[in-house]
Design a protein around this motif. Sequence first.
Motif, PDB file in Angstrom:
ATOM      1  N   ARG A   1     -12.417  -2.276 -43.726  1.00 47.86           N
ATOM      2  CA  ARG A   1     -13.156  -3.498 -43.436  1.00 47.86           C
ATOM      3  C   ARG A   1     -13.946  -3.360 -42.134  1.00 47.86           C
ATOM      4  O   ARG A   1     -15.110  -3.775 -42.052  1.00 47.86           O
ATOM      5  CB  ARG A   1     -12.206  -4.701 -43.366  1.00 47.86           C
ATOM      6  CG  ARG A   1     -12.931  -6.024 -43.092  1.00 47.86           C
ATOM      7  CD  ARG A   1     -12.035  -7.221 -43.374  1.00 47.86           C
ATOM      8  NE  ARG A   1     -11.864  -7.457 -44.802  1.00 47.86           N
ATOM      9  CZ  ARG A   1     -12.749  -8.067 -45.581  1.00 47.86           C
ATOM     10  NH1 ARG A   1     -13.890  -8.507 -45.068  1.00 47.86           N
ATOM     11  NH2 ARG A   1     -12.508  -8.250 -46.856  1.00 47.86           N
TER      12      ARG A   1
ATOM     13  N   ARG B   1     -17.323  -3.818 -50.976  1.00 56.63           N
ATOM     14  CA  ARG B   1     -16.634  -4.986 -50.428  1.00 56.63           C
ATOM     15  C   ARG B   1     -15.802  -5.681 -51.503  1.00 56.63           C
ATOM     16  O   ARG B   1     -14.730  -6.209 -51.231  1.00 56.63           O
ATOM     17  CB  ARG B   1     -17.638  -5.962 -49.831  1.00 56.63           C
ATOM     18  CG  ARG B   1     -18.149  -5.525 -48.470  1.00 56.63           C
ATOM     19  CD  ARG B   1     -18.840  -6.679 -47.784  1.00 56.63           C
ATOM     20  NE  ARG B   1     -19.011  -6.427 -46.381  1.00 56.63           N
ATOM     21  CZ  ARG B   1     -18.092  -6.715 -45.448  1.00 56.63           C
ATOM     22  NH1 ARG B   1     -16.946  -7.270 -45.813  1.00 56.63           N
ATOM     23  NH2 ARG B   1     -18.313  -6.458 -44.182  1.00 56.63           N
ATOM     24  N   TRP B   2     -16.317  -5.697 -52.724  1.00 58.34           N
ATOM     25  CA  TRP B   2     -15.540  -6.271 -53.818  1.00 58.34           C
ATOM     26  C   TRP B   2     -14.240  -5.481 -54.000  1.00 58.34           C
ATOM     27  O   TRP B   2     -13.157  -6.062 -54.141  1.00 58.34           O
ATOM     28  CB  TRP B   2     -16.358  -6.256 -55.118  1.00 58.34           C
ATOM     29  CG  TRP B   2     -15.501  -6.417 -56.333  1.00 58.34           C
ATOM     30  CD1 TRP B   2     -15.097  -5.445 -57.193  1.00 58.34           C
ATOM     31  CD2 TRP B   2     -14.892  -7.626 -56.788  1.00 58.34           C
ATOM     32  NE1 TRP B   2     -14.276  -5.964 -58.167  1.00 58.34           N
ATOM     33  CE2 TRP B   2     -14.138  -7.293 -57.935  1.00 58.34           C
ATOM     34  CE3 TRP B   2     -14.912  -8.947 -56.332  1.00 58.34           C
ATOM     35  CZ2 TRP B   2     -13.409  -8.252 -58.649  1.00 58.34           C
ATOM     36  CZ3 TRP B   2     -14.186  -9.907 -57.051  1.00 58.34           C
ATOM     37  CH2 TRP B   2     -13.443  -9.558 -58.195  1.00 58.34           C
TER      38      TRP B   2
ATOM     39  N   HIS C   1     -11.872  -6.284 -51.256  1.00 64.20           N
ATOM     40  CA  HIS C   1     -11.266  -7.592 -51.485  1.00 64.20           C
ATOM     41  C   HIS C   1     -10.163  -7.495 -52.537  1.00 64.20           C
ATOM     42  O   HIS C   1      -9.069  -8.059 -52.378  1.00 64.20           O
ATOM     43  CB  HIS C   1     -12.349  -8.574 -51.925  1.00 64.20           C
ATOM     44  CG  HIS C   1     -11.842  -9.951 -52.205  1.00 64.20           C
ATOM     45  ND1 HIS C   1     -11.417 -10.827 -51.228  1.00 64.20           N
ATOM     46  CD2 HIS C   1     -11.663 -10.615 -53.375  1.00 64.20           C
ATOM     47  CE1 HIS C   1     -11.013 -11.969 -51.756  1.00 64.20           C
ATOM     48  NE2 HIS C   1     -11.147 -11.865 -53.063  1.00 64.20           N
TER      49      HIS C   1
END
Lengths: 104, 359
Positions: free
Chosen positions: B183, B197-198, B201
Amino acid sequence: MRIDPSGAELLALSRTAVLEELLPLLPASAHYTARMVCNAMAIAQRQLQAAAAPGATLPVTDWQAFTQAMDAGQLDGPDAAGRQQLWQLTCEQLAESDPKALPG
Amino acid sequence: MSAQTPGWDAAALERFLCRCTGASAVAVVQAHRLSGGAIQENWWLQLQPAGGELLDVVLRCDAASRVAESRSRAEEFALLQVAFEAGVTVPEPLWLGDDSLGRDFFIMRKADGVGAGHRLVKDPTLARDREALAEQIGREMARLHRVRPPESRLGFLPAPALPAPDLSTSGDSPSTVGLRQCRDFLDQHPQPQPALRWALHWLEQHQPRWQDWTLTHRDWRTGNYLVNEQGLTAVLDWEFAAWSDPMEDLGWFCARCWRFGQDHLEAGGIGSRAALYRGYEDTSGLRIDPATVYFWEVYAHLRWAIIALQQASRRHADREHALELGLTAHIVPKLALELLRMTGACPPELARQAATPTH
């Protein structure tokens, strides 16, 4: 108004010249670099061709808002539209960087 | 191999070898540079100690034009020592260098074999019994994972986020630490990287409940070990070793991105997942949870994508390798596509799922 042949076509012509005329003349130690040059030319050609066609994905500034919504969990549910945009963007990028890796 | 001449003082090296071996003289009969990276040099040396037998070794040293790197030669030597003593098949670390050559170096026993991943997956004459190879690699991983913190020789590794002895702090899991690093990188990257980023997550939402802190290789994949006709001869490239969850090594080894096109051979493109797990479970006494390994396979693709972006960003500082580094960014879309398939962000018919090997 740009002069024809286009940048994309010039890259294609140059790549062919490197592969068919220069590569056979190079020592084996230089072949890896020559192939990298050809790969880079192919990517550049595909990017130029894609830039000339309208894309279906969001502009960069909207992607930043998209990822903020993602981090907030707004795509965790069955948000098919959001996930579909991710898939479409990635396929568009792959079509430029490595089209052989596209599914189907 | 190369017929280059080593750029060091041959007499100084021979004096060093005399001190290490106790021999009155040690002749370097042959010296050949082995293929490798730009940051380190690997030299095959054939040594003839006075009154002793010929000895084949590899001298590993910093390149003449050294750049900042992940591990010093002394740190790498310590990792090899710890792994060797744990029973992992690595080149036996022999001697850590001093200032004799004007740059850091160490010497290890030479291991024979082929390491190139593309060649290994296609050449059936190498490690003829591939299931046995996969099982052996599982056993070797289990031996490495017996090494637990603290280990005084590995003080240079980032400390594992263990709970305080008095439980005043609860500590962090390896996945929490790793995902925080991912991150932090993506937060400062100039491009939004939405697919990565998905995946980040998704990983944050699916962290395994049960994790451990052991010594892990963190780059154990086909291409980073040597094999001969009989099987494994050496595990190499310990630069990324760190304290982490042992399943990270299994996830990296089985990740689709490291199968060199042999996607049906889920263990490193060389054998079945069942054989790998069998070797690991028989040696460790543990039962592998497929969902946990799946998490670390997803993590492997994200981590490799981030490494690729990091390498691409170095192209401005490394003119000699600028093209190769720049092209590395263009492997990210393929990794991103695999991440979307593994995390359900794809057409349903293309979705991946955790593999449960039949034992």
